[in-house]
Write a protein that holds these residues in place. Sequence first.
Motif, PDB file in Angstrom:
ATOM      1  N   GLU A  34       0.907  -1.140   0.000  1.00  0.00           N
ATOM      2  CA  GLU A  34       0.000   0.000   0.000  1.00  0.00           C
ATOM      3  C   GLU A  34       0.949   1.193   0.000  1.00  0.00           C
ATOM      4  O   GLU A  34       1.690   1.398   0.968  1.00  0.00           O
ATOM      5  CB  GLU A  34      -0.870  -0.028   1.259  1.00  0.00           C
ATOM      6  CG  GLU A  34      -1.894   1.073   1.266  1.00  0.00           C
ATOM      7  CD  GLU A  34      -2.717   1.080   2.554  1.00  0.00           C
ATOM      8  OE1 GLU A  34      -3.928   0.882   2.465  1.00  0.00           O
ATOM      9  OE2 GLU A  34      -2.128   1.284   3.624  1.00  0.00           O
ATOM     10  N   ALA A  73       1.087  -4.980   2.346  1.00  0.00           N
ATOM     11  CA  ALA A  73      -0.336  -5.345   2.448  1.00  0.00           C
ATOM     12  C   ALA A  73      -0.513  -6.856   2.288  1.00  0.00           C
ATOM     13  O   ALA A  73      -1.466  -7.435   2.816  1.00  0.00           O
ATOM     14  CB  ALA A  73      -1.147  -4.604   1.385  1.00  0.00           C
ATOM     15  N   VAL A  84       3.071  -8.560   6.763  1.00  0.00           N
ATOM     16  CA  VAL A  84       2.002  -7.567   6.584  1.00  0.00           C
ATOM     17  C   VAL A  84       2.123  -6.488   7.667  1.00  0.00           C
ATOM     18  O   VAL A  84       2.334  -6.798   8.838  1.00  0.00           O
ATOM     19  CB  VAL A  84       0.616  -8.258   6.624  1.00  0.00           C
ATOM     20  CG1 VAL A  84      -0.515  -7.236   6.655  1.00  0.00           C
ATOM     21  CG2 VAL A  84       0.464  -9.178   5.413  1.00  0.00           C
ATOM     22  N   TYR A 128      -1.655   1.016  -4.858  1.00  0.00           N
ATOM     23  CA  TYR A 128      -1.131  -0.337  -4.642  1.00  0.00           C
ATOM     24  C   TYR A 128      -0.135  -0.685  -5.737  1.00  0.00           C
ATOM     25  O   TYR A 128      -0.351  -0.383  -6.908  1.00  0.00           O
ATOM     26  CB  TYR A 128      -2.269  -1.373  -4.630  1.00  0.00           C
ATOM     27  CG  TYR A 128      -3.105  -1.291  -3.394  1.00  0.00           C
ATOM     28  CD1 TYR A 128      -2.728  -1.962  -2.229  1.00  0.00           C
ATOM     29  CD2 TYR A 128      -4.272  -0.525  -3.385  1.00  0.00           C
ATOM     30  CE1 TYR A 128      -3.493  -1.863  -1.080  1.00  0.00           C
ATOM     31  CE2 TYR A 128      -5.043  -0.433  -2.236  1.00  0.00           C
ATOM     32  CZ  TYR A 128      -4.644  -1.103  -1.086  1.00  0.00           C
ATOM     33  OH  TYR A 128      -5.385  -1.005   0.048  1.00  0.00           O
TER      34      TYR A 128
END
Length: 357
Positions: A34, A73, A84, A128
């Motif tokens: 992200e 992400a 993550v 993204y």
Amino acid sequence: MAQDNLTAVLYGIEDLRLEQTSIPEISDHDVLLEMDCVGICGSDVHYLVKGRIGDFILTKPMIIGHEASGIVAKAGAKVKHLKVGDRVAIEPGVPCRMCEHCKNGKYNLCPDMVFCATPPYDGNLRRYYKHPADFCYKLPPHVTMEEGALLEPLSVGVHACRRAGVGLGSEVLILGAGPIGLVTLITAKSMGASKIIITDIEQNRLNVAKEFGAKTLLITKDMSEAETVTKIHEILGSQPDKTVDCCGMESTCRIAIKATKSGGKAVIVGCGPPEVKVPLIEALSREVDILGVFRYCNDYPAALALVASGQIDVKKLITHHFDITETAKAFDTARYGRDGAIKVMIHAQPRDKNNQK
Ligand code: 572
Ligand code: ZN
């Protein structure tokens, strides 16, 4: 509703559009990021204005941006060092890992390098983006996402100073006080340079350089080459043993050679016209080594260490912040150097969302 992946796509000269693109699928060794923030580089502006840099020509739409940081992400099945939620700086050039240059450690020379926002490869100014995990560097909590993005230009400065052999007591001349000149200045200081002089044609950039402790020289149109060299020596109080040319113009390449002390090194970072006329015989007879710099190689870890240790404050280079929805305005600011712009940062997430409170 499909997830938002607002993306800055350069369709051609003066045609930069914001549009939705699909969120990439990752493979085992990738991470999906992200994106947090992306700095605007001179090359991004150049592709917008000219559609090419040398032989790299925009022939199809290309996502812009390569000075970036993001949050993991998703992590591919084989990714070991990231999970993550990790905050990372992205090294935007991924080499083939197979060729002679990759295998002997100089991966910046890989002929098959996939480099963000260098045609034909897409960049990362989007919400993204996927990237190979081994070219992502986990940021300690106190290092901001902006600093993470700035590791990209900082790595150029680290590579240039390493190529020049800057060390304790070096006396350094830097030609050009744009972002690359300024990161070279900060790095040279942290590597032990005792005296640094920096030149530019714009006083506002030199004022920033002064804050970083450099002596400065404003170059004006009426100054001859010989006069410029003499002034550099006068202001520095000696002849520099290391020169880093962050412009790459014919005039600066010539000054780099002429101003450098015999036996010293003249490093050319900037990218100007493909052919320039330089006093080669003078360089040879005074053993001034002329060295090239092509981006960076194994320099991100040192750049991160400089920032994380608090030795340097690279954040001072950021003069402007824009949301990704204001990308056109951000590029305008960078392009025309509006309001003393040095480094313009674009945020794909609300500013400070991912920074320690
Ligand atoms: O951040 C890396 C970087 N490298 C630049 C310019 C801007 N930012 N270089 C100058 C242009 N060259 S290039 O070889 N090219 C377009 C691939 O002319 C790369 C290095
Ligand atoms: Zn760049």
